[in-house]
Enzyme design. Structure first.
Site, PDB file in Angstrom:
ATOM      1  N   THR A 211      -2.994   3.596 -12.760  1.00  0.00           N
ATOM      2  CA  THR A 211      -3.184   2.126 -12.731  1.00  0.00           C
ATOM      3  C   THR A 211      -2.975   1.675 -11.095  1.00  0.00           C
ATOM      4  O   THR A 211      -2.915   0.385 -10.975  1.00  0.00           O
ATOM      5  CB  THR A 211      -2.221   1.155 -13.622  1.00  0.00           C
ATOM      6  OG1 THR A 211      -0.984   1.732 -13.390  1.00  0.00           O
ATOM      7  CG2 THR A 211      -2.406   1.506 -14.996  1.00  0.00           C
ATOM      8  N   GLY A 215      -4.288  -4.661  -9.425  1.00  0.00           N
ATOM      9  CA  GLY A 215      -4.449  -6.090  -9.081  1.00  0.00           C
ATOM     10  C   GLY A 215      -5.472  -6.064  -7.679  1.00  0.00           C
ATOM     11  O   GLY A 215      -6.156  -7.293  -7.754  1.00  0.00           O
TER      12      GLY A 215
END
Length: 276
Positions: A211, A215
């Site tokens: 991941t 963001g």
């Protein structure tokens, strides 16, 4: 299509030498979603999927020079702001935005890397709140970042996420996207709080450690939608679908030995591999 017809988005952020986050993730996202990307580098990081080993800050005057070079020549439709580690860098960016009358700004308050490395000094938090939150069209904090900005505990329920988002709006941004990736449960729920009300954006939570750059990728995907003229709610919804797709197939990349990147080109690479 003429060259002038391509929408342009600008990322103002740090460089990730491993290519998964920061400037590199932003430019990949812009390209994947059909927007021309320009960049202003605020810091150089020596990092990979295992962590950040060094940070070299770009001088404030050079941040300003990069901004002036881009804005005086390119028709920037949206700006995404990421890593700004020092108060002086934050003020340099705020001054540049004011100087060039930038009016569509997605602010991702990057404070900690996925590996846990701290990317924002304590004294920079107050400067960020005072100088950049009031200029943001959209603020995109994850749960720990929202808590740090409000000096409170991270939200654990959707009701708490909403209350914290509303509190952050009082600090100046036009809208806040509370990101639920750090939460628990089968769904990862983001909540968009704006003058139009609340929008709940659920997506399946994928079982992966890859991941790195989520963001950065989400905020730059929102900026691409705004650069293309989409309304905020539509830009956020499309960006949420894009990042969900990029996370879903992140394990197919096999990059590095730690927290690998999401797959920015998940929709394009299968097409390139298809027989003609």
């Amino acid at each position: 299509m003429s060259a002038s017809a391509a929408p342009i988005a600008l990322t103002i952020a740090g460089s990730d030498s491993s290519g998964g986050a920061g400037i590199q993730a932003d430019l990949k996202t812009f390209s994947a979603l059909g927007v021309y990307g320009a960049s202003v580098i605020t810091a150089l990081t020596a990092q990979n999927t295992l962590g950040v080993t060094a940070i070299h800050d770009v001088p404030d005057a050079f941040i300003a020079a990069q901004m002036d070079a881009v804005f005086t020549d390119l028709d920037v439709k949206a700006v995404k702001i990421g890593m700004l580690s020092r108060p002086d860098a934050i003020r340099a960016v705020e001054s540049g935005l004011a100087r060039h009358k930038a009016h569509t700004v997605v602010l991702d308050p990057v404070m900690v890397a996925a590996s846990g490395a701290k990317l924002l000094t304590d004294d920079a938090v107050a400067t960020l709140k005072a100088h950049l939150l009031p200029r943001a069209t959209l603020l995109t904090p994850n749960l720990p970042e929202a808590a740090a900005l409000l000096a409170c505990d991270p939200a654990t329920t959707e009701a708490e996420m909403t209350r914290q988002g509303e509190a952050l709006m009082k600090l100046g941004p036009e809208a806040v996207l509370m990101k639920g990736g750090h939460g628990e449960g089968a769904e990862s729920v983001d909540i968009l709080i704006s003058s139009s009300g609340l929008t709940r954006l659920p997506a399946p939570r994928h079982a992966t450690r890859n991941t790195h750059g989520t963001g950065c990728t989400l905020s730059s995907a929102i900026a691409t939608g705004l650069a293309r003229g989409l309304a905020l709610e539509e830009a956020v919804a499309q960006a949420k679908a894009y990042i969900n797709g990029a996370i879903a197939v992140a394990d197919t990349l096999h990059i590095g030995h730690g927290h690998g990147p999401v797959h920015h080109f998940h929709a394009l690479w299968p097409l390139l591999a298809s027989p003609r």
